[in-house]
Write an enzyme that holds these catalytic residues in place. Structure first.
Site, PDB file in Angstrom:
ATOM      1  N   ASP A  13      33.916  14.907  39.171  1.00 18.29           N
ATOM      2  CA  ASP A  13      32.998  15.434  40.203  1.00 18.29           C
ATOM      3  C   ASP A  13      31.938  16.423  39.700  1.00 18.29           C
ATOM      4  O   ASP A  13      31.677  17.443  40.359  1.00 18.29           O
ATOM      5  CB  ASP A  13      33.806  16.094  41.339  1.00 18.29           C
ATOM      6  CG  ASP A  13      34.734  15.120  42.066  1.00 18.29           C
ATOM      7  OD1 ASP A  13      34.782  13.941  41.679  1.00 18.29           O
ATOM      8  OD2 ASP A  13      35.423  15.550  43.010  1.00 18.29           O
ATOM      9  N   LYS A 111      35.571   8.311  45.317  1.00 17.37           N
ATOM     10  CA  LYS A 111      36.741   8.657  46.144  1.00 17.37           C
ATOM     11  C   LYS A 111      36.281   9.483  47.337  1.00 17.37           C
ATOM     12  O   LYS A 111      35.218  10.106  47.299  1.00 17.37           O
ATOM     13  CB  LYS A 111      37.758   9.443  45.311  1.00 17.37           C
ATOM     14  CG  LYS A 111      37.183  10.741  44.771  1.00 17.37           C
ATOM     15  CD  LYS A 111      38.151  11.482  43.888  1.00 17.37           C
ATOM     16  CE  LYS A 111      37.531  12.756  43.352  1.00 17.37           C
ATOM     17  NZ  LYS A 111      37.148  13.718  44.390  1.00 17.37           N
ATOM     18  N   CYS A 156      39.995  19.122  42.836  1.00 18.74           N
ATOM     19  CA  CYS A 156      40.019  17.724  42.401  1.00 18.74           C
ATOM     20  C   CYS A 156      40.576  17.545  40.996  1.00 18.74           C
ATOM     21  O   CYS A 156      41.305  16.581  40.729  1.00 18.74           O
ATOM     22  CB  CYS A 156      38.640  17.107  42.567  1.00 18.74           C
ATOM     23  SG  CYS A 156      38.251  16.897  44.323  1.00 18.74           S
TER      24      CYS A 156
END
Ligand code: VGL
Ligand code: ZN
Length: 209
Positions: A13, A111, A156
């Site tokens: 990310d 995701k 994450c």
């Protein structure tokens, strides 16, 4: 630490919204990129993850009138933190940070696209049941140990590493190639779980030299 041919670097990310100026900016988020670029050439396999929410996603505080940013709500799958609108599919905030340069990455795994389930982890969505497909991908390609870098360390990155361990995959986090949100003690909480689960923490220097 020796990097093996089957080892994978998972870069989590590194997107505009998690960097300074973004909707859910992690302090110094873009500062993780230098360390990522230093270690990346040592790996034969790199996977990027991309948080990728539809507009109005259920993890957005804006979708819950009366709730405030960073409130916790109860969902069918347990507690869920409410975030600012971020990483909306196709928006600039969802793009990788322009300084991130990893053209050799073999997979971009998106995701968080199910409207009613969030997904911190690259392996399992927050309901702890729905699979992202990453385990199957690694399995089919005979890729083994996973190293993590990116954003955010305490969300994450951390939940991806814990889920890797839960799936029986060795997991190593390169600490200085990550940056944390640190919301209500989230760093201390997840580090206690790393110790329990056997997630290894290293410095990027241990992979270099
Ligand atoms: C993340 C909160 C919400 C992360 C993603 O990448 O750590 N955190 N969505
Ligand atoms: Zn998100």
């Amino acid at each position: 630490m020796q990097i093996l041919p089957q080892d994978v670097l998972i870069v989590v990310d590194v997107q505009n919204d998690f960097c300074p100026g973004g909707a859910l900016a992690v302090a110094d988020g873009d500062a993780a990129i230098d360390a990522i670029h230093r270690i990346a050439p040592r790996f034969q396999h790199i996977v990027l993850t991309q948080d990728w929410h539809p507009a109005g996603h259920s993890s957005f505080a804006s979708a819950h009138p009366g709730k405030r940013l960073f409130d916790q709500i109860e969902t069918s799958y347990g507690a869920q933190t409410l975030w600012p609108d971020h990483c909306v599919q196709g928006a600039r905030g969802a793009e990788f940070h322009p300084a991130l340069h990893l053209p050799q990455a073999e997979l971009i795994l998106r995701k968080g696209f199910h409207p009613h389930v969030d997904s911190y982890s690259a392996f399992l969505e927050n309901d702890h049941v729905t699979r992202t497909g990453l385990e199957g991908y690694l399995d089919e390609r005979n890729l083994g140990r996973v190293f993590f870098a990116g954003l955010a360390y305490d969300f994450c990155v951390g939940f991806s590493a814990l889920d890797a361990r839960g799936l029986g995959i060795e997991a190593v986090i390169v600490r200085d190639a990550c940056r944390a949100i640190d919301l209500d003690g989230s760093v201390a909480k997840i580090e206690a779980r790393f110790a329990q689960a056997g997630v290894a923490l290293i410095r990027s220097a241990e992979l270099l030299g």
